[in-house]
Structures are given as C-alpha cells and as structure tokens.
Enzyme design. Sequence first.
Site, PDB file in Angstrom:
ATOM      1  N   HIS A 119     -13.940   4.459   4.297  1.00  0.00           N
ATOM      2  CA  HIS A 119     -14.311   4.148   5.683  1.00  0.00           C
ATOM      3  C   HIS A 119     -15.705   4.649   6.057  1.00  0.00           C
ATOM      4  CE1 HIS A 119     -10.522   2.383   6.952  1.00  0.00           C
ATOM      5  NE2 HIS A 119      -9.964   3.235   6.117  1.00  0.00           N
ATOM      6  N   SER A 167      -8.576   7.791   7.555  1.00  0.00           N
ATOM      7  CA  SER A 167      -8.380   6.404   7.974  1.00  0.00           C
ATOM      8  C   SER A 167      -7.536   6.243   9.228  1.00  0.00           C
ATOM      9  CB  SER A 167      -7.783   5.587   6.833  1.00  0.00           C
ATOM     10  OG  SER A 167      -6.591   6.164   6.372  1.00  0.00           O
ATOM     11  N   LYS A 225     -14.149  -3.154   2.810  1.00  0.00           N
ATOM     12  CA  LYS A 225     -14.177  -2.932   4.263  1.00  0.00           C
ATOM     13  C   LYS A 225     -15.555  -3.355   4.806  1.00  0.00           C
ATOM     14  CE  LYS A 225     -10.753   0.715   3.576  1.00  0.00           C
ATOM     15  NZ  LYS A 225      -9.507   0.032   3.946  1.00  0.00           N
TER      16      LYS A 225
END
Length: 392
Positions: A208, A180, A239
């Site tokens: 991610h 990240s 996300k």
Amino acid sequence: MKGFEYLHEELESMKEQGLFRNLVEIESDQCAKVVINGKEVIQLSSNNYLGLTNHPRLKEAALKAVEKYGAGTGSVRTIAGTFSMHNDFEAKLAKFKHTEAALVFQSGFTANVGVLSSLLTEQDVVISDELNHASIIDGIRLTKAARRIYKHNDMDDLKEALEETQKYRKRLIVTDGVFSMDGDIARLPEIVELAEQYDALVMVDDAHASGVLGDNGRGTVDHFKLNGRVHIQVGTLSKAIGVLGGYVASDQVVRDYLIHRARPFLFSTSHPPAVTAAASAAIDLLLDEPQLIERLWDNTKFFKEGLKNLGFDIGVSETPITPVIVGDGALSHKLSDRLLEEGVFAQGIAYPTVPKGKARVRTIVTAAHSKEDLQKALDAFEKVGKELKIIK
Ligand code: PMP
C-alpha cells in the site's frame, strides 16, 4: 452433491449473523466511478490509488505487447517462460527502488510467501508485527524458522523480541510498510535502528506504499530516507501500479537465491506479456507524472477531514486508506449496503479480516476522484451515518 454439509452449516450461521457476502460485480472498467447493478456509483473500495488501471499509456503498452508477444508465456520463468521484457522490467524496478536487483512474482501475495518460505531455516527466527498482511502470515506458516509476533508498531515489544532471540543465527523483522486495514505507517526508522543495533535483517511489505509514499511512489523506505538500510522490499504491481504482480527489491544475492528456492516463483507460470508491459509503462508514468501522487494526497486530506468533521471514528490512518470504524460486523455491512443505495461503493470489513469489535467500512480515495465525487460521497456518509445512528 453430498459431503460438505458442515460447510453449509457454517455458511448458514454466517447468514444469520449478517456476515455472509455475495461478490460485488463491477460492470464497467475500474475507475473513480464504476457501474454496479446497472447504476453508476462512486468507487471508494479499490486500491487503484493513481487511477492507472485504465490509463491510456498502460492500455497501449498492453495491446502492443499482445500484438508482438501473444497472450501468454507458456512456461514458468525457470524453464522457458523468461522473456527479455521480464528481465528488462526487473532491471527498471531495481533502478527505481535504488536496489541492486528485483524479481517479479505473480502477485504481492506470492512474493511474500515466496520470500518468507524460502530465505530462513530452522536456525533462524522471523519477528513479525501482529497486524501484518495475511500473505506474510501464510509465508511464516511455511517457514521452518521460529516465530515471534510483536505488538502492533510497538517498539518496546520489538526490542524485547530482539533481546529474547539472540541465540538464533539470523533474525528477520518483517512489517507492512502501510497497514492495509488501518492505514497507519510502520515505524520504520525505529525498526531499522533496532535491527542495526541487534544485527537483524529487515523486510518491508510495501503493497500500500508502492506508488503512494516516497519520491515518485518509491515506497516507505524512500519516504523515510532509509535507502540501503532495508534488506528486502516487497512491492505490489496490483494496486497503485494498476496491473497485477508483486516484486522483491533487494541485493543480487537474494534475487539469485529466490530464483532457485522460492516455490511460487519456481512452480507457477510467468506473467503474460500484457501484464509486464503495462506495469513497466506504469513505472515510467510515476517518473513522468509525479503530480498524480500529489493529487492522491490532496484528495486524501480533503476526504479524511470531511469524515472527521462529520464525527466518524477514522482510527489512526496516515494514508489514503481511511477506515470508518463502527464496531459491529453486521452494522458495517448495513452501512456499506445503504451507501451503495446512495451511490457510493465502500465495502464493509468485519472479523476475521479485522479484529472482533473493530468492523468498519474501509474507504480508499484515488487520484482519479474529483472533489465533486468526494463531496457527494461525504454527503452520502452523512445521510446514512445519521440514519444508522453512527453519528449525531
Ligand atoms: N500485502 C499487503 C499489505 C496487501 O494489502 C496485499 C493486498 N491485499 C498484498 C500484500 C497482496 O498483494 P497482491 O494483491 O498483489 O497479491
């Protein structure tokens, strides 16, 4: 009130070092541009990779779910808080991830903690990359299993760890899929090869990579064509998926076990209907509109090249996360503050989130940015970078 003077002292010391931060308030919806302090600025700090946080299809799904099922669920999943939509969504996620089953947690953080704290015993060992996310570290703190940390993405050290730990019943290798802070990708094909050679289990945290890598955003396992060879895939719905939540995609046996033993799942209330409905709509969108992901990567390439050409140190990133590494913590905050004045929101990140001497401004472009937004951001980086003598 008296009692926490020691906290005050620590905060004062952070202020002296320029490391104390107030929370930045967003006064608009979360998008390519946001309003901060009454001014519209280009947003380069969110994880809203595909711009789905305010997508009409997600909003409509959330509104409909509120109308039909209300605002909350009133219970943990294991007592009275499992709605049909929760199970239906998990079946959809499992199909999407090409796994037997999936189980949703309140967040990616609690998914990692739930898995790592429950699946292993004192007979086992967890083998973890040194740069794994805080939620993996905290999950490991809660397991009774032994721990071995290996050097970041270092396959020799991982091999050594596997050699050293042969006495344990089970070895679980755990890695972020995309790291990240640096945006580099785990060397998953080699990790899986080693795991198979040494009869170890593999867990990937794809926070991610969900919606970013692999066909239709299925994640790193799909990206490397390793479907069926990774035991546990943790994904986030917070996300690229644009909503909130985490999930574990795995064999059915793991799902059944987690339902009975993963404490964040057992002891915390289930997602409100709006969250589940919006996340489910986002998965449909990934399948219907893969061009969103193409746009994300196109923007990523453009922005990375721009920063590199300006002479910034952008580290080893291979993904839309691009750090602008400046070293000193106070300098990273100064850069961030000046960028904001120039109309670009990119957060400074310093120790302890990243190692000392590796402070940075972390940027994340999204599919929602236009080339014009990104060029404006590059212009601001150039101006402020020169002013602060980060670039020539
Ligand atoms: N894993 C990684 C690698 C992350 O970056 C994050 C979010 N910062 C999480 C897990 C936690 O995900 P969530 O925000 O859904 O709790």
